[in-house]
Design an enzyme around this catalytic site. Sequence first.
Site, short mmCIF file in Angstrom:
data_model
loop_
_atom_site.label_atom_id
_atom_site.label_comp_id
_atom_site.label_asym_id
_atom_site.label_seq_id
_atom_site.Cartn_x
_atom_site.Cartn_y
_atom_site.Cartn_z
N PHE A 6 0.86 -1.19 0.00
CA PHE A 6 0.00 0.00 0.00
C PHE A 6 0.89 1.24 0.00
O PHE A 6 1.76 1.39 0.87
CB PHE A 6 -0.95 0.04 1.21
CG PHE A 6 -1.90 1.20 1.12
CD1 PHE A 6 -3.05 1.13 0.34
CD2 PHE A 6 -1.64 2.39 1.78
CE1 PHE A 6 -3.90 2.22 0.22
CE2 PHE A 6 -2.50 3.48 1.67
CZ PHE A 6 -3.64 3.40 0.89
N ASP A 52 9.29 2.71 1.66
CA ASP A 52 8.11 3.41 2.14
C ASP A 52 8.00 3.13 3.64
O ASP A 52 7.48 2.09 4.05
CB ASP A 52 6.88 2.92 1.38
CG ASP A 52 5.61 3.61 1.84
OD1 ASP A 52 5.63 4.26 2.89
OD2 ASP A 52 4.58 3.47 1.14
N LYS A 81 2.68 10.10 8.47
CA LYS A 81 2.03 9.59 9.68
C LYS A 81 2.64 10.10 11.00
O LYS A 81 2.35 11.22 11.41
CB LYS A 81 2.00 8.07 9.64
CG LYS A 81 1.01 7.52 8.59
CD LYS A 81 0.78 6.04 8.75
CE LYS A 81 -0.16 5.45 7.70
NZ LYS A 81 -1.56 5.58 8.03
N1 PLP Z 1 2.43 4.29 2.54
C1 PLP Z 1 2.10 3.46 3.54
C2 PLP Z 1 3.02 2.33 3.89
C3 PLP Z 1 0.92 3.66 4.26
O1 PLP Z 1 0.60 2.82 5.25
C4 PLP Z 1 0.09 4.74 3.91
C5 PLP Z 1 -1.19 4.97 4.63
O2 PLP Z 1 -1.74 4.10 5.23
C6 PLP Z 1 0.47 5.58 2.85
C7 PLP Z 1 1.65 5.33 2.20
C8 PLP Z 1 -0.38 6.75 2.44
O3 PLP Z 1 -0.27 7.77 3.35
P1 PLP Z 1 -1.30 8.99 3.33
O4 PLP Z 1 -2.64 8.44 3.71
O5 PLP Z 1 -0.73 9.96 4.33
O6 PLP Z 1 -1.29 9.55 1.94
#
Ligand code: PLP
Length: 387
Positions: free
Chosen positions: A123, A210, A239
């Site tokens: 994700f 990520d 986050k």
């Molecule tokens: N990358 C990862 C690993 C995530 O868990 C998330 C959100 O859950 C995101 C990216 C996306 O982040 P945002 O909701 O701040 O755009």
Amino acid sequence: MRTYAPLPVSFTHGAGAWLWDKDGTDYLDALSGIAVCGLGHAHPALSEAIAAQARKLTHVSNLYHIDEQEALADKLTAIAGMERVFFCNSGAEANEAAIKLARLHGHARGFAAPKIVVCENSFHGRTLATLSATGNKKVQQGFEPLVEGFIRVPFNDPGAIEAAAAEHDDIAAVLVEPIQGEGGVNIPDEGYLPAIRSLCDRHDWLMMLDEVQTGMGRTGQWFAFQRHDLKPDVMNLAKGLGNGFPIGACLVGVKASDLFGPGSHGSTFGGNPLGSRVAATVIDIIESGNLVEQAEARGKAMLSGLQTALRDVAGVRDIRGRGLMIGVELDRPCAELVSAALQQEKLLINVTAGNVVRLLPPLIITREQADRIVAGVARLIKGFLQG
Ligand code: PLP
């Protein structure tokens, strides 16, 4: 718009790991706003920093030097051991920056259509490029045509990346979560990240992590890659970086530090004085409270507590975690446990990937609160499986 189906509760205020609803009922937060509020709610020093900076200066744009942003960049690059950072406002935006860096790197190598290797069950966000990178059909459904240039491989399988390299001669980068969060708290083998590092070195690819969910102390390290003797070329955060203030960051090592130049990427809000002061204060509080070490210790205790309480319970497939990122995988779908936890146990939890109970409590959680979460979650799961 109806992008969410919220549970029938709204919270009026919080303190640490506690939340209160309109009727004054208290709830224990084992989710932290989905891995965001590592310092819990209404942390006094953070609230004070927000108020103080808001009284002084909130926003001026990146057309000017921003001292607070430079101070934050110094702190972040120091704890990550990286070179430079681009600030944005969310995890998806940080990943967008990484995807653009990969393409610049590929074009610099002479590839007409550079590719990025991404994983199944990953994700990376909800923008068009990041949902295209995401390994979940539900996230992509209805938004075709997807952004091109991603090659998908199974997670935790360096051989599959090697096979992709044999098939494509225009790969520029690998983008991967050190632990898959939304995908089900999937922890790869110890050798996985080192194998990706050596593949990236061998093929002149960018290793892009990520760490939007795993970063900022969540897994018992500042960043999950720090368990290993390696550094990524690109690392993304959001986050927990702002504890609820929207801020994201894309950090780069030497290999990627000159790919962006003036005019090639930008953000109106990214790294403004308020956001930067908040994130710098978050780092200070984590550091002075030894909260990374605390996350590791509390996480271990919670994991073994759950393993003891749920040992030999039929229907529990696996209990896994690193630091305060914990998953209990059941042998059946269990989404209803989220509202059951709220109503019966006054606990905020999450279910991801359909059958994984996910716990992401704040880093500041006390031993007693951690025990309470373990007891409540174990009771719920047993009741669900045996009732
Ligand atoms: N990358 C990862 C690993 C995530 O868990 C998330 C959100 O859950 C995101 C990216 C996306 O982040 P945002 O909701 O701040 O755009």
